[in-house]
Design a protein around this motif. Sequence first.
Motif, PDB file in Angstrom:
ATOM      1  N   VAL A 176     113.884 153.452 105.142  1.00  0.00           N
ATOM      2  CA  VAL A 176     112.761 154.209 104.247  1.00  0.00           C
ATOM      3  C   VAL A 176     111.674 152.893 103.590  1.00  0.00           C
ATOM      4  O   VAL A 176     110.458 153.467 103.561  1.00  0.00           O
ATOM      5  CB  VAL A 176     113.656 154.459 102.594  1.00  0.00           C
ATOM      6  N   PHE A 177     111.907 152.064 103.346  1.00  0.00           N
ATOM      7  CA  PHE A 177     110.410 151.295 102.547  1.00  0.00           C
ATOM      8  C   PHE A 177     109.822 150.714 104.200  1.00  0.00           C
ATOM      9  O   PHE A 177     108.284 149.998 103.434  1.00  0.00           O
ATOM     10  CB  PHE A 177     111.118 150.045 102.609  1.00  0.00           C
ATOM     11  N   LEU A 223     113.634 144.800  96.366  1.00  0.00           N
ATOM     12  CA  LEU A 223     113.387 143.175  96.150  1.00  0.00           C
ATOM     13  C   LEU A 223     113.032 142.643  97.474  1.00  0.00           C
ATOM     14  O   LEU A 223     112.371 141.983  96.994  1.00  0.00           O
ATOM     15  CB  LEU A 223     114.187 142.470  95.225  1.00  0.00           C
ATOM     16  N   GLY A 224     113.945 142.619  98.412  1.00  0.00           N
ATOM     17  CA  GLY A 224     113.792 142.194  99.755  1.00  0.00           C
ATOM     18  C   GLY A 224     112.199 143.059 100.230  1.00  0.00           C
ATOM     19  O   GLY A 224     111.588 142.157 100.485  1.00  0.00           O
ATOM     20  N   ARG A 279     102.221 146.940  95.945  1.00  0.00           N
ATOM     21  CA  ARG A 279     102.738 146.429  95.157  1.00  0.00           C
ATOM     22  C   ARG A 279     103.280 146.374  93.928  1.00  0.00           C
ATOM     23  O   ARG A 279     104.148 146.613  93.671  1.00  0.00           O
ATOM     24  CB  ARG A 279     102.391 144.557  95.221  1.00  0.00           C
ATOM     25  N   ALA A 280     101.796 147.240  92.989  1.00  0.00           N
ATOM     26  CA  ALA A 280     102.679 148.461  92.714  1.00  0.00           C
ATOM     27  C   ALA A 280     103.174 149.431  92.121  1.00  0.00           C
ATOM     28  O   ALA A 280     104.409 149.464  91.301  1.00  0.00           O
ATOM     29  CB  ALA A 280     101.236 148.474  90.927  1.00  0.00           C
ATOM     30  N   GLY A 281     103.278 149.845  92.967  1.00  0.00           N
ATOM     31  CA  GLY A 281     103.734 151.358  93.817  1.00  0.00           C
ATOM     32  C   GLY A 281     105.157 150.702  93.996  1.00  0.00           C
ATOM     33  O   GLY A 281     106.465 151.015  93.628  1.00  0.00           O
ATOM     34  N   ILE A 282     105.694 149.419  94.825  1.00  0.00           N
ATOM     35  CA  ILE A 282     106.980 148.652  95.248  1.00  0.00           C
ATOM     36  C   ILE A 282     107.742 147.921  93.497  1.00  0.00           C
ATOM     37  O   ILE A 282     108.927 148.920  92.939  1.00  0.00           O
ATOM     38  CB  ILE A 282     107.105 147.913  96.282  1.00  0.00           C
ATOM     39  N   ILE A 283     106.729 148.050  92.364  1.00  0.00           N
ATOM     40  CA  ILE A 283     107.770 147.465  91.755  1.00  0.00           C
ATOM     41  C   ILE A 283     107.814 148.589  90.642  1.00  0.00           C
ATOM     42  O   ILE A 283     109.137 148.738  90.087  1.00  0.00           O
ATOM     43  CB  ILE A 283     106.858 146.840  90.601  1.00  0.00           C
ATOM     44  N   LEU A 338     110.997 149.371  91.248  1.00  0.00           N
ATOM     45  CA  LEU A 338     112.385 148.847  91.417  1.00  0.00           C
ATOM     46  C   LEU A 338     112.439 149.442  89.961  1.00  0.00           C
ATOM     47  O   LEU A 338     113.824 149.409  89.802  1.00  0.00           O
ATOM     48  CB  LEU A 338     111.532 147.979  91.671  1.00  0.00           C
ATOM     49  N   LEU A 339     110.734 149.874  89.142  1.00  0.00           N
ATOM     50  CA  LEU A 339     111.814 149.770  87.464  1.00  0.00           C
ATOM     51  C   LEU A 339     113.283 151.183  87.486  1.00  0.00           C
ATOM     52  O   LEU A 339     113.063 151.411  86.970  1.00  0.00           O
ATOM     53  CB  LEU A 339     110.823 149.833  87.010  1.00  0.00           C
TER      54      LEU A 339
END
Length: 350
Positions: free
Chosen positions: A284-285, A313-314, A327-331, A334-335
């Motif tokens: 997916v990532f 996280l990985g 990176r903001a989208g990934i964070i 994660l939230l």
Amino acid sequence: MKTYVAVPVAEQEKSYDYNPAWEPGPCVCFGVCCCCAALRPRYKRLVDNIFPEDPKDGLVKADMEKLTFYAVSAPEKLDRIGAYLAERLSRDVVRHRYGYVFIAMEALDQLLMACHSQSIKPFVESFLHMVAKLLESGEPKLQVLGTNSFVKFANIEEDTPSYHRRYDFFVSRFSAMCHSCHNDPEIRNEIRIAGIRGIQGVVRKTVNDELQATIWEPQHMDKIVPSLLFNMQKIEDVDSRIGPPSSPTGGDKEENPAVLAENCFRELLGRATYGNMNNAVRPVFALQSQLTNQVVDHSCTAQYSHHVIQEILGHLDSCKRASPRVRAGIIQVLLEAVAIAAKGSIGKFD
């Protein structure tokens, strides 16, 4: 000793040695053909009888009942029946006699349903060979026909495990159908739906078979998951243009590749075990898409949601050089994953 010289027929009639009885009549050849037909194995004669002279007439039901009764009474003949049907179907596909192809697959479906309680392993090999022939053809209607038969087969619970049966070809073929680019939108939609249903059938057929754990290997998940997400992406594209979607009806779910792909992906993650969740989520990532939010929502509802958080996280660590927006989208994902996982936590945090 007499010597015989070839003499024209016209002169033979004038010769006193000519005897009309020496020339064989046409009935001799006809008799030989009838004799050869009678010597054919019974299962071949029963199979031949289910095909009408005109394919528009459809399967000969009376003769199909005879073939089914014979197959149930003599299950050791199932492999020969399947091999002969496969031979006929392959010949009809090459000759573009698609009417007879539909009849052959209808007969196969009925035999599978009637004989599934017995040992059908040899018959299944012929069946899968025929389905593969249809999926390889360039005809959309044959691809859909093969998929429908495979889905029926996938819903059959076999009594004995399949030690050597593999579904690598079907994973690859169904995944390719999910990305169909046919010029006709209606046909393209139909092929994509067939591909999604085929993937769903493969998952259902293999997920409960301990001997088919290979379906969760990365080389298969890297084909299955992106194919489903590719069709799910259509939901996001539409939603961004027209706002929140209306709840689809039962008919829309069957005709909409996006909705069907979403249901299939939910089922896939729902069947994943502790050791398989990572392989199902990891592809997916690689998409770097906002669709990841929706996927996380699906996967975190399972009991192994912490696997998803570890994968995010990985993935965040591997994107150190990515743009701040990525990176903001990934964070953000994660939230959301942490919030979803926290809802199922036991206890209270101070």
